[in-house]
Design an enzyme around this catalytic site. Structure first.
Site, PDB file in Angstrom:
ATOM      1  N   ARG A   1       0.854  -1.195   0.000  1.00 56.98           N
ATOM      2  CA  ARG A   1       0.000   0.000   0.000  1.00 56.98           C
ATOM      3  C   ARG A   1       0.885   1.238   0.000  1.00 56.98           C
ATOM      4  O   ARG A   1       1.960   1.237   0.591  1.00 56.98           O
ATOM      5  CB  ARG A   1      -0.879  -0.034   1.253  1.00 56.98           C
ATOM      6  CG  ARG A   1      -1.901   1.050   1.357  1.00 56.98           C
ATOM      7  CD  ARG A   1      -2.837   0.838   2.545  1.00 56.98           C
ATOM      8  NE  ARG A   1      -3.690  -0.322   2.294  1.00 56.98           N
ATOM      9  CZ  ARG A   1      -3.967  -1.273   3.185  1.00 56.98           C
ATOM     10  NH1 ARG A   1      -3.447  -1.213   4.402  1.00 56.98           N
ATOM     11  NH2 ARG A   1      -4.753  -2.282   2.878  1.00 56.98           N
TER      12      ARG A   1
ATOM     13  N   ASN B   1      -0.510  -0.991  13.247  1.00 61.42           N
ATOM     14  CA  ASN B   1       0.050  -2.058  12.421  1.00 61.42           C
ATOM     15  C   ASN B   1       1.263  -2.659  13.108  1.00 61.42           C
ATOM     16  O   ASN B   1       2.171  -1.920  13.490  1.00 61.42           O
ATOM     17  CB  ASN B   1       0.529  -1.498  11.075  1.00 61.42           C
ATOM     18  CG  ASN B   1      -0.586  -0.931  10.251  1.00 61.42           C
ATOM     19  OD1 ASN B   1      -1.484  -1.652   9.840  1.00 61.42           O
ATOM     20  ND2 ASN B   1      -0.535   0.377  10.005  1.00 61.42           N
TER      21      ASN B   1
ATOM     22  N   ASP C   1      -2.839  -6.519  13.491  1.00 64.52           N
ATOM     23  CA  ASP C   1      -3.222  -5.138  13.766  1.00 64.52           C
ATOM     24  C   ASP C   1      -3.934  -5.086  15.104  1.00 64.52           C
ATOM     25  O   ASP C   1      -4.590  -6.050  15.503  1.00 64.52           O
ATOM     26  CB  ASP C   1      -4.175  -4.608  12.683  1.00 64.52           C
ATOM     27  CG  ASP C   1      -3.584  -4.710  11.289  1.00 64.52           C
ATOM     28  OD1 ASP C   1      -2.531  -4.097  11.063  1.00 64.52           O
ATOM     29  OD2 ASP C   1      -4.168  -5.402  10.439  1.00 64.52           O
TER      30      ASP C   1
ATOM     31  N   GLU D   1      -4.877 -14.172   9.044  1.00 58.46           N
ATOM     32  CA  GLU D   1      -4.040 -13.723   7.919  1.00 58.46           C
ATOM     33  C   GLU D   1      -2.563 -13.818   8.291  1.00 58.46           C
ATOM     34  O   GLU D   1      -1.736 -14.260   7.489  1.00 58.46           O
ATOM     35  CB  GLU D   1      -4.406 -12.285   7.543  1.00 58.46           C
ATOM     36  CG  GLU D   1      -3.619 -11.730   6.387  1.00 58.46           C
ATOM     37  CD  GLU D   1      -3.921 -10.258   6.107  1.00 58.46           C
ATOM     38  OE1 GLU D   1      -3.344  -9.742   5.130  1.00 58.46           O
ATOM     39  OE2 GLU D   1      -4.687  -9.619   6.854  1.00 58.46           O
TER      40      GLU D   1
END
Length: 177
Positions: free
Chosen positions: A23, A87, A107, A123
């Site tokens: 990102r 994060n 997170d 994840e």
């Protein structure tokens, strides 16, 4: 590399452990830099995802990065109060192109009422195997979750109301120059 100064705009790039770009935030305003930390603000900042999708941040957010800690903090200033998105990530590096870090999926979200949630554990576990996170990184990240929770509990740094007020006020002064 020369540190960016107050009022400069920088790009922020997050990567995944395998080196792929995750990102990008364009035009983050720098509020303060030291040898080890950078404080900035995103306000209607263009964000580009790795698949090319683009969106613009909705509200002002104070961002905090440190070269010692394996997390970064986004304090989103909303009408109903400040909420946080943290994060778990590598300490940042700054080069001529951007502020860069590796995002490690985990997170911590802190809602304006103080509720905390650890997000994206599934994840993280998938990527830990897929991208072969070393065991020392796994340990460091889990220890830094504890540090982060302690900061939240004790309202340290960006989790302090006074901190947010000071840096948001400074942003408004710079924005209106």
């Amino acid at each position: 590399m020369k540190l960016p100064k107050e009022g400069d705009f920088i790009t922020i790039q997050s990567y995944k452990h395998d080196g792929s770009l995750h990102r990008t935030w364009r035009d983050t305003m720098v509020l303060k830099t030291t040898e080890n930390a950078l404080i900035g603000v995103n306000d209607h900042t263009l964000v580009t995802e790795n698949d090319g999708r683009r969106w613009v941040t909705r509200e002002p957010a104070i961002v905090y990065f440190h070269k010692k800690y394996w997390f970064n903090i986004i304090a989103m200033i909303r009408d109903n109060g400040v909420s946080y998105y943290c994060n778990l990530a590598s300490p940042y590096v700054l080069d001529g192109e951007a502020l860069k870090y590796i995002d490690y999926d985990l997170d911590v979200k802190v809602f304006s009422d103080g509720e905390k949630r650890l997000l994206d554990v599934d994840e993280y576990e998938v990527h830990k195997v897929k991208m072969a996170y070393p065991s020392d990184i796994d340990y460091i990240l889990k220890e830094n979750v504890k540090v982060l929770v302690d900061w939240i509990k004790h309202k340290k740094g960006p989790f302090s109301e006074a901190y947010i007020k000071i840096w948001y006020k400074r942003y408004l002064e710079l924005k209106n120059r």
